[in-house]
Design an enzyme around this catalytic site. Structure first.
Site, PDB file in Angstrom:
ATOM      1  NE  ARG A  78     -29.703  -0.242  24.453  1.00 29.72           N
ATOM      2  CZ  ARG A  78     -29.270   0.939  24.004  1.00 29.72           C
ATOM      3  NH1 ARG A  78     -30.416   1.881  23.401  1.00 29.72           N
ATOM      4  NH2 ARG A  78     -28.123   1.475  23.615  1.00 29.72           N
ATOM      5  CG  HIS A 126     -18.219   6.656  23.506  1.00 30.38           C
ATOM      6  ND1 HIS A 126     -18.380   5.061  23.232  1.00 30.38           N
ATOM      7  CD2 HIS A 126     -19.389   6.940  23.946  1.00 30.38           C
ATOM      8  CE1 HIS A 126     -19.645   4.645  23.479  1.00 30.38           C
ATOM      9  NE2 HIS A 126     -20.425   5.598  23.734  1.00 30.38           N
ATOM     10  CB  CYS A 168     -20.808   4.888  26.886  1.00 32.26           C
ATOM     11  SG  CYS A 168     -22.571   4.679  27.068  1.00 32.26           S
ATOM     12  CD  GLN A 214     -25.369   1.382  20.484  1.00 31.32           C
ATOM     13  OE1 GLN A 214     -24.406   1.276  21.385  1.00 31.32           O
ATOM     14  NE2 GLN A 214     -26.404   2.246  20.908  1.00 31.32           N
ATOM     15  CG  ASP A 222     -21.259   3.305  20.694  1.00 32.74           C
ATOM     16  OD1 ASP A 222     -21.522   4.599  20.239  1.00 32.74           O
ATOM     17  OD2 ASP A 222     -21.647   2.618  21.676  1.00 32.74           O
ATOM     18  CE  LYS A 262     -32.002  12.806  22.545  1.00 36.59           C
ATOM     19  NZ  LYS A 262     -32.333  11.458  22.761  1.00 36.59           N
ATOM     20  CG  HIS A 273     -22.464   8.667  24.103  1.00 35.35           C
ATOM     21  ND1 HIS A 273     -22.607   7.560  24.754  1.00 35.35           N
ATOM     22  CD2 HIS A 273     -22.616   9.785  25.224  1.00 35.35           C
ATOM     23  CE1 HIS A 273     -22.561   7.893  26.001  1.00 35.35           C
ATOM     24  NE2 HIS A 273     -22.690   9.248  26.342  1.00 35.35           N
TER      25      HIS A 273
END
Length: 639
Positions: free
Chosen positions: A366, A388, A337, A384, A386, A472, A518
């Site tokens: 991570r 946005h 992000c 991911q 991912d 979320k 997200h």
RNA sequence: GCCAAUGUAGCUCAGGGGUAGAGCACUUCCAUGGUAAGGAAGGGGUCGUAGGUUCAAAUCCUAUCAUUGGCUCCA
């Protein structure tokens, strides 16, 4: 007399002090034998606890979730009794029923429990169960209770007592064991016929890692030996679907100690599946107005100072990468992000550009705790799916619907139907935990709730589970062994646009802050793959599977013909390979069945003569002869 | 990170203070076989790694790494 209302609405009259057992007996003796507990006005009670007022009642048997819970909770007490008999002085924490059995957290002092001890405890439990000891409920005063556990020197129970109010405290006793317990329990121990203590584990007292670690004993019990056997067989079957085992067998991915733990390496076959998944998602996203981007694997420390992640997670992460220049530091990106925020900030934005949807298969790193790593489900480097979405608060709901539709499409395509959508909202008692105005939160939470209602998702609502930056929606799905994992997620974020000072120019020619969503329908390629493997047991859908067919020549005289067929099928985008090893046909069929190749095409004298193949479907056997065009047609019906 | 268990051939596993075993896989040869394991021969392991004890360690001890089951954590 009291009135007892049964689930079907029937009202029966009983003397005051009648029990659920009496109610069961009035229906049938068989039912009475099977009643384990009862729900009285919504509260679970012992089947033999006297009822003194008008109630609504549901009788719980082994078939009911609450019945099983009672059974297993009583089993936990039986475990404690056995352990106390074998190891006097053991102190006890809590011992609840869980989805599959029960556990008890115990403190055995200097002694360490071993798997051998479990066998001994099991035997003792069975012996005690046969004594048919009754579970006796007793209301005690707080002072009495404290005196009892002081005598026993059990600081855990004493601590639990601190939080209990005088007048609400009950003890349950069976045989020689008395425990602080709300209940309910079985009438006696004789129902417990089959016992298996599954495993030992460490567990922090009250789930707090700063407190003492106790030993948790997991177990499961059944009313019949046969059911225990079936359960153990079921577990064995589930283990065969374990993605770590199948991933190795089917050569989908690997790990290497040299590369590092928690860093999955995708092998050619796994990569093929992964890329097909990504291509599928890309196509769906394109339909929905997403634009792909690509960003680097590292980012300057300042990026994460801006995002706030540096302060929050710096020390528990992979440590910064140094450069020859002093004081210059880069971080492996733990999420995409911040990079995407910079894309938004790249130039002035107009409200006409919103919603702006940017997507990336972004690999992030991570530093998960070593004890947490688990196959592909929990790793230290993962990709991911991912994206946005930058939008206005007014657009939130439509964007949510757009994402929900995408997620639904993705999960349906994979054949996943047993998942739960968890809506995570603010903790109403703790409003200071959250960033952003109450109005914005109200709007975002309403948008999520309304959107999930519109698409008719099975949802559960969890108050207090929201991230500090926004509410979320997470999609939870279970693996082969019933462990729940979060796959897809949709999160509203007011924080990052704020921290990055993102703005767009509105129709009023003034600057406004966008909201950010997200979202990741798969969650990560790694975790998604793990679930996909376990749900399909390695028999991937035809469109995903790396090898759709294998051509098996009956003898090597037919190898050339096989090559010809392979080429013809390739023209129709049907992929596979030829098993031209000089093995017997039976052997080659067996091997390829075990490799879970969906379509086995056997070719010999007859097939060559008729320009055909003999089809065999994995797990189903011989399906007869198809000429090539017919096979292509048949193949299309399978896709 | 914490508690516990495990680590022997590519895989699954047996063994266990006196210099390493099985099945499958692999290689070669024979067999050219019609719907779930054809036959024979052969290659392959410093028993996770590093120390220690011992005349001798894969075996016992310590540390460490990895894996497994949980706990805690999870942007």
């Amino acid at each position: 007399m009291i009135n007892v209302t049964l689930p079907d609405g029937t009202v029966k009259q009983f003397d005051k002090g009648a029990t659920a057992m009496d109610v069961a007996m009035s229906i049938s003796e068989g039912l009475a034998r099977n009643v384990l507990s009862a729900n009285i006005n919504g509260e679970t009670w012992d089947a033999n606890r006297p009822i003194n007022e008008d109630v609504t009642i549901t009788l719980n048997t082994w078939r009911d979730k609450d019945g099983k819970a009672t059974f297993w909770h009583s089993s936990a007490h039986l475990l404690a009794e056995a352990l106390e008999a074998i190891m006097p002085g053991t102190k006890f924490g809590i011992g609840p029923a869980i989805d599959n059995g029960f556990y008890y957290d115990v403190d055995t002092g200097d002694k360490t429990l071993t798997p051998d001890d479990l066998t001994k405890i099991e035997a003792k439990m069975l012996e005690l169960a046969r004594e048919k000891n009754q579970f006796v409920r007793k209301e005690v005063s707080k002072a009495e209770a404290i005196a009892f556990f002081e005598e026993k020197n059990d600081e855990y129970k004493l601590e639990l007592l601190e939080d209990l109010e005088d007048g609400t405290i009950t003890f349950y006793t069976q045989g020689n064991f008395t425990d602080l317990c709300r209940g309910p329990h079985l009438a006696d121990t004789s129902n417990i016929k089959a016992i298996k203590l599954m495993s030992l584990a460490g567990a922090y007292w009250r789930g707090d890692e700063t407190r003492k670690q106790m030993t948790r004993i997991y177990g499961i019990t059944f009313p019949k030996q046969k059911e225990l056997k079936e359960y153990l067989v079921m577990l064995e079957e589930a283990k065969k679907r374990d993605h770590r085992k199948l991933g190795k067998e089917l050569e989908l991915f690997m790990f290497s100690e040299k590369v590092g733990s928690g860093l999955p390496i995708w092998l050619p076959k796994g990569t093929q599946i992964r890329e097909r998944l990504q291509n599928f998602l890309k196509a769906e996203q394109e339909k929905r107005g997403y634009k792909m981007v690509a960003t680097p694997h590292i980012g300057h420390k300042n990026l994460y100072i801006t995002s706030g992640h540096y302060a929050k997670y710096g020390e528990d992460s992979f440590q910064p990468i140094q450069t020859p220049r002093e004081d210059e530091e880069f971080l492996l990106k733990p999420m995409n992000c911040p990079h995407h925020c910079e894309i938004f900030a790249n130039r002035p934005r107009s409200y006409k550009e919103l919603p702006l949807r940017i997507a990336e298969f972004g690999t992030v790193y991570r530093y998960e705790q070593s004890g947490e790593l688990h196959g592909l489900s929990r790793v230290r480097g993962f990709t991911q799916d991912d994206a946005h979405i930058f939008c206005t608060t007014d657009q939130l709901k439509d964007e949510f619907l757009n994402v929900l539709d995408l997620t639904k499409t993705v999960l349906a395509k994979m054949g996943f139907d047993d998942y739960t959508a968890q809506i995570s909202l603010r903790d109403p008692n703790n409003p200071d935990k959250y960033i952003g105005s109450a109005e914005n939160w109200d709007a975002a939470e309403a948008a999520i709730i309304d959107a999930t209602k519109e698409v008719d998702f099975k949802t559960i609502t969890a108050y207090g589970e929201a991230a500090f930056y926004g509410p979320k929606l997470d999609f939870m799905i279970k693996d082969a062994l019933g462990r729940s994992w979060q796959l897809g997620t949709i999160q509203v974020d007011y924080n990052l646009p704020e921290r990055f000072e993102l703005e767009y120019t509105g129709s009023d020619n003034a600057g406004h802050r966008p909201v950010m969503i997200h979202r990741a329908p798969f969650g990560s390629m790694e975790r998604f793959m793990s679930i996909l493997i376990e749900h399909t047991a390695g028999k991937f859908p035809l469109w995903l599977t790396p090898e759709q067919f294998v051509l098996i020549p009956v003898s090597d005289r037919f190898n050339d013909y096989c090559r010809d067929v392979e080429a013809q099928l390739a023209l129709h985008d049907i992929r596979g390979f030829i098993d031209d090893r000089s093995e017997t046909i039976g052997k080659k069929i067996r091997d390829n069945e075990l490799k879970k190749i969906p379509l086995l095409l056997i070719v010999g004298e007859k097939e060559v003569a008729a320009n055909s193949v003999a089809l065999r479907i994995q797990g189903e056997g011989d399906k007869g002869v198809y000429d090539i065009p017919n096979f292509v047609e048949f193949f299309k019906t399978l896709m």
